[in-house]
Design a protein around this motif. Structure first.
Motif, PDB file in Angstrom:
ATOM      1  N   LYS A 141       0.818  -1.215   0.000  1.00  0.00           N
ATOM      2  CA  LYS A 141       0.000   0.000   0.000  1.00  0.00           C
ATOM      3  C   LYS A 141       0.850   1.264   0.000  1.00  0.00           C
ATOM      4  O   LYS A 141       0.459   2.288  -0.560  1.00  0.00           O
ATOM      5  CB  LYS A 141      -0.942  -0.002   1.214  1.00  0.00           C
ATOM      6  CG  LYS A 141      -1.900   1.152   1.258  1.00  0.00           C
ATOM      7  CD  LYS A 141      -2.806   1.104   2.481  1.00  0.00           C
ATOM      8  CE  LYS A 141      -3.806  -0.020   2.398  1.00  0.00           C
ATOM      9  NZ  LYS A 141      -4.828   0.062   3.475  1.00  0.00           N
ATOM     10  N   ALA A 142       2.015   1.224   0.597  1.00  0.00           N
ATOM     11  CA  ALA A 142       2.856   2.424   0.704  1.00  0.00           C
ATOM     12  C   ALA A 142       3.562   2.762  -0.606  1.00  0.00           C
ATOM     13  O   ALA A 142       3.940   3.910  -0.831  1.00  0.00           O
ATOM     14  CB  ALA A 142       3.882   2.238   1.815  1.00  0.00           C
ATOM     15  N   THR A 143       3.747   1.784  -1.484  1.00  0.00           N
ATOM     16  CA  THR A 143       4.525   2.033  -2.698  1.00  0.00           C
ATOM     17  C   THR A 143       3.798   1.641  -3.976  1.00  0.00           C
ATOM     18  O   THR A 143       4.368   1.774  -5.062  1.00  0.00           O
ATOM     19  CB  THR A 143       5.851   1.247  -2.633  1.00  0.00           C
ATOM     20  OG1 THR A 143       5.568  -0.161  -2.540  1.00  0.00           O
ATOM     21  CG2 THR A 143       6.669   1.665  -1.425  1.00  0.00           C
ATOM     22  N   VAL A 144       2.565   1.187  -3.863  1.00  0.00           N
ATOM     23  CA  VAL A 144       1.908   0.554  -5.006  1.00  0.00           C
ATOM     24  C   VAL A 144       1.654   1.510  -6.163  1.00  0.00           C
ATOM     25  O   VAL A 144       1.614   1.101  -7.328  1.00  0.00           O
ATOM     26  CB  VAL A 144       0.597  -0.122  -4.538  1.00  0.00           C
ATOM     27  CG1 VAL A 144      -0.459   0.924  -4.225  1.00  0.00           C
ATOM     28  CG2 VAL A 144       0.103  -1.125  -5.542  1.00  0.00           C
ATOM     29  N   LEU A 145       1.495   2.801  -5.895  1.00  0.00           N
ATOM     30  CA  LEU A 145       1.214   3.774  -6.955  1.00  0.00           C
ATOM     31  C   LEU A 145       2.252   4.891  -6.991  1.00  0.00           C
ATOM     32  O   LEU A 145       1.941   6.028  -7.353  1.00  0.00           O
ATOM     33  CB  LEU A 145      -0.191   4.374  -6.765  1.00  0.00           C
ATOM     34  CG  LEU A 145      -1.387   3.437  -6.983  1.00  0.00           C
ATOM     35  CD1 LEU A 145      -2.704   4.183  -6.755  1.00  0.00           C
ATOM     36  CD2 LEU A 145      -1.359   2.847  -8.385  1.00  0.00           C
ATOM     37  N   THR A 146       3.471   4.578  -6.623  1.00  0.00           N
ATOM     38  CA  THR A 146       4.501   5.608  -6.612  1.00  0.00           C
ATOM     39  C   THR A 146       5.134   5.815  -7.983  1.00  0.00           C
ATOM     40  O   THR A 146       5.591   6.916  -8.296  1.00  0.00           O
ATOM     41  CB  THR A 146       5.604   5.249  -5.592  1.00  0.00           C
ATOM     42  OG1 THR A 146       6.089   3.933  -5.889  1.00  0.00           O
ATOM     43  CG2 THR A 146       5.059   5.281  -4.175  1.00  0.00           C
ATOM     44  N   GLU A 147       5.174   4.791  -8.804  1.00  0.00           N
ATOM     45  CA  GLU A 147       5.817   4.876 -10.105  1.00  0.00           C
ATOM     46  C   GLU A 147       4.816   5.288 -11.180  1.00  0.00           C
ATOM     47  O   GLU A 147       3.644   4.924 -11.117  1.00  0.00           O
ATOM     48  CB  GLU A 147       6.451   3.538 -10.487  1.00  0.00           C
ATOM     49  CG  GLU A 147       7.556   3.079  -9.545  1.00  0.00           C
ATOM     50  CD  GLU A 147       8.753   4.002  -9.591  1.00  0.00           C
ATOM     51  OE1 GLU A 147       9.029   4.559 -10.685  1.00  0.00           O
ATOM     52  OE2 GLU A 147       9.410   4.186  -8.541  1.00  0.00           O
ATOM     53  N   PRO A 148       5.258   6.049 -12.195  1.00  0.00           N
ATOM     54  CA  PRO A 148       4.368   6.382 -13.317  1.00  0.00           C
ATOM     55  C   PRO A 148       3.934   5.115 -14.062  1.00  0.00           C
ATOM     56  O   PRO A 148       4.625   4.098 -14.042  1.00  0.00           O
ATOM     57  CB  PRO A 148       5.231   7.287 -14.207  1.00  0.00           C
ATOM     58  CG  PRO A 148       6.340   7.762 -13.325  1.00  0.00           C
ATOM     59  CD  PRO A 148       6.580   6.682 -12.325  1.00  0.00           C
ATOM     60  N   ASN A 149       2.799   5.221 -14.715  1.00  0.00           N
ATOM     61  CA  ASN A 149       2.265   4.146 -15.551  1.00  0.00           C
ATOM     62  C   ASN A 149       2.055   2.846 -14.777  1.00  0.00           C
ATOM     63  O   ASN A 149       2.262   1.746 -15.298  1.00  0.00           O
ATOM     64  CB  ASN A 149       3.165   3.900 -16.758  1.00  0.00           C
ATOM     65  CG  ASN A 149       3.195   5.076 -17.709  1.00  0.00           C
ATOM     66  OD1 ASN A 149       3.993   5.991 -17.525  1.00  0.00           O
ATOM     67  ND2 ASN A 149       2.322   5.074 -18.699  1.00  0.00           N
ATOM     68  N   THR A 150       1.641   2.982 -13.520  1.00  0.00           N
ATOM     69  CA  THR A 150       1.274   1.813 -12.722  1.00  0.00           C
ATOM     70  C   THR A 150      -0.181   1.961 -12.295  1.00  0.00           C
ATOM     71  O   THR A 150      -0.716   3.073 -12.217  1.00  0.00           O
ATOM     72  CB  THR A 150       2.175   1.661 -11.490  1.00  0.00           C
ATOM     73  OG1 THR A 150       2.125   2.877 -10.703  1.00  0.00           O
ATOM     74  CG2 THR A 150       3.607   1.384 -11.894  1.00  0.00           C
ATOM     75  N   ALA A 151      -0.801   0.835 -11.993  1.00  0.00           N
ATOM     76  CA  ALA A 151      -2.217   0.849 -11.633  1.00  0.00           C
ATOM     77  C   ALA A 151      -2.532  -0.328 -10.721  1.00  0.00           C
ATOM     78  O   ALA A 151      -1.806  -1.338 -10.701  1.00  0.00           O
ATOM     79  CB  ALA A 151      -3.100   0.789 -12.876  1.00  0.00           C
ATOM     80  N   ILE A 152      -3.592  -0.198  -9.964  1.00  0.00           N
ATOM     81  CA  ILE A 152      -4.142  -1.314  -9.205  1.00  0.00           C
ATOM     82  C   ILE A 152      -5.603  -1.464  -9.602  1.00  0.00           C
ATOM     83  O   ILE A 152      -6.275  -0.487  -9.943  1.00  0.00           O
ATOM     84  CB  ILE A 152      -4.009  -1.114  -7.681  1.00  0.00           C
ATOM     85  CG1 ILE A 152      -4.732   0.171  -7.240  1.00  0.00           C
ATOM     86  CG2 ILE A 152      -2.562  -1.083  -7.259  1.00  0.00           C
ATOM     87  CD1 ILE A 152      -4.721   0.367  -5.728  1.00  0.00           C
TER      88      ILE A 152
END
Length: 550
Positions: A141-152
């Motif tokens: 949860k702390a890093t799941v959306l930190t990078e560009p072009n990532t999604a959950i």
């Protein structure tokens, strides 16, 4: 003793089938309505609940003060970042931008798949999932959306897209232009949440989709309703103090606009109910529905009392004999309560069955996901027996008290019974109450039906029938060629290319300037961009001037 009460009550009700049927069905219909209304009220009151520290979660919203006051849940996109950097009133600050009706595509092992997601996608900062309790089934949860072009994505969407295959590290494509790597799977969001997207994308990816909205410098000049900002305030922080410091951003970044923006904090508990900011259910409507349920129960109970007291003459000899044989007032009273309890129990069984049958229809009408779980919902499990006890005593106590006080000699001779049973005036008063409630409800239904008919059939100022809206890319296709080809189709009379339909809530607001003045006027106008065929296609009426030139 109780067994004897119930046995006598059952025999009495079986002997008077018409009396039993009228009372059972009258109470059953009223109780069914009460159960359904209770489920609806409980469903809406449960929205956005269950989050830790929910009393400290707020959404920053905007009041726009011009010639009148307008309200929007949106804020300038740089506001969240500026507030996070400048002040420490909040533990967490998260921006989220939502867009509906998005095309998602990806390449399967055997074929290319495409899905149109009506709930759209949300570009969210990582802190969003630290403010709200939306658990991840996989991913950090702390890093799941930190990078560009990532999604959950949610679990149900993962199963829809990939079946039993692990969705993590799979790639999906948004609107045929942005590739997204799935880095986590989110547990399906509860149906009583206003946050209902199934795809969450890293906020840093927003600049690829809407560069202006993603700007932290140039975007102070406009507000998109899609851009929301949530904060988790620190304990004991006064929301009014936060609103005072937010006012400084208007003076700092929008000094030329005469301080028209006023940023406010909206509690999480109010988001679902405040229609000014997109809330779907006004709490006043819940109160109205609750009173309707109460009136229906009262009307059914009054009907029961009227029928019970009307039977006083036919039961007078029974009461006289039982009193002569030593029957006490309390025994006669509880005998009538037992009869009422038996009728109420049968009514509840029928009412619960009716509720299960009608609930799917109500869910379709209200676009909701209500459910009736008798044994897992403690509120409903408490409501039903409590309502049963209230109905039993309210409907049975008055007839029981009246009939149990008959004097033996008068009862056996049928003398003075009418007066002892409350007389005609009492029953007339009850009938007046019953009919008054029924007429009030009928008039309300007629008014609402007429209002809905008016809303559906009234002249909107443009044609809405037989018009099909087709989404098109903003760029990268030959607009004129597409329009010419559509006009060649048999049955197509007009084609227009436009930003939105005349009544769309996709508003583009701007302030006009007159005579080369330096400042905008104090009012805003809503712009709908379209070509020269816009007026003809939608059947708009031009009151003055001329149509657009091609």
């Amino acid at each position: 003793m109780i067994k004897n009460y119930l046995k006598i009550a059952f025999r009495k009700l079986r002997r008077n089938k018409a009396y039993t049927l009228i009372n059972v069905m009258g109470l059953a219909l009223s109780i069914a309505c009460a159960i359904l209304i209770f489920s609806l009220v409980k469903y809406h009151l449960s929205f956005n609940s269950g989050h830790a520290n929910a009393d400290r979660i707020y959404r920053i919203v905007t009041e726009q003060h011009r010639d009148n006051i307008s309200y929007t849940a949106g804020v300038p996109s740089p506001l969240g970042k500026a507030f996070r950097n400048d002040y420490d009133y909040a533990e967490k600050v998260a921006r989220i931008a939502t867009f509906d009706d998005i095309l998602i595509s990806f390449q399967d092992k055997t074929e290319s798949k495409k899905f149109r997601e009506s709930k759209g996608v949300a570009f969210a900062e990582t802190e969003y999932f630290q403010i709200f309790n939306f658990p991840l089934l996989s991913g950090n949860k702390a890093t799941v959306l930190t990078e560009p072009n990532t999604a959950i994505i949610t679990k149900s969407l993962a199963e829809k897209y990939f079946g039993t295959e692990d969705p993590v590290n799979q790639t999906i494509r948004m609107d045929n232009k942005i590739d997204l790597k799935i880095t986590g799977v989110l547990k399906d969001l509860p149906n009583n949440s206003d946050q209902d997207c199934n795809i969450y994308i890293s906020y840093s990816t927003l600049k690829q989709y809407n560069e202006w909205l993603a700007s932290d410098i140039d975007a102070w000049g406009g507000i998109e309703s899609s851009m929301n900002c949530y904060v988790l305030l620190r304990p004991n922080v006064n929301p009014k103090r936060v609103e005072d410091v937010l006012a400084g951003y208007v003076k700092k970044f929008r000094p030329e606009n005469k301080n028209v923006h006023h940023y406010k904090l909206q509690p999480l508990a109010d988001i679902h109910f405040d229609s000014r900011y997109g809330g779907v259910m006004d709490k006043k409507n819940l109160w109205i529905l609750s009173f309707i349920a109460l009136f229906l129960i009262i009307s059914a109970c009054v009907n029961f009392i009227n029928l019970a007291t009307a039977q006083a003459l036919s039961r007078s000899k029974e009461i006289g004999v039982r009193k002569v044989l030593g029957g006490k007032k309390s025994q006669l009273f509880w005998q009538f309560i037992a009869e009422t309890a038996l009728i109420t129990s049968m009514s509840f069984v029928i009412a619960i069955c009716l509720s299960f049958l009608v609930l799917p229809v109500l869910n379709d009408w209200f676009n909701s996901q209500m459910s009736i779980r008798l044994f897992s919902n403690w509120r409903l499990l408490l409501f039903i027996p409590l309502l049963g006890a209230v109905v039993t005593f309210f409907a049975g106590a008055y007839p029981g008290l009246i009939l149990s006080r008959f004097r033996p000699i008068q009862a056996l001779k049928n003398k003075g019974i009418q007066k002892s049973a409350g007389g005609l005036n009492t029953r007339r008063g009850l009938i007046i109450v019953q009919f008054a409630i029924s007429q009030i409800l009928l008039i309300a239904v007629i008014v609402i039906a007429k209002q809905m008919e008016y809303s559906k059939n009234s002249d909107l100022g443009f044609n809405k029938d037989a018009i099909v809206m087709l989404p098109a890319p903003e760029k990268g296709f030959k607009a004129k060629t597409l329009k010419n080809q559509l006009e060649q189709i048999s049955g197509v009379s007009n084609v227009t290319q436009c930003l939105a339909a005349p009544s769309s809530d996709n508003n583009w607001n701007t302030g006009p300037r007159y005579d080369n003045r330096l400042e905008d006027e104090a009012f805003r106008v809503s712009v709908k961009a379209g070509d020269a065929d816009f007026v003809k296609t939608f059947g708009l009426e031009i009151l003055a001037g001329r149509n657009l030139f091609p």
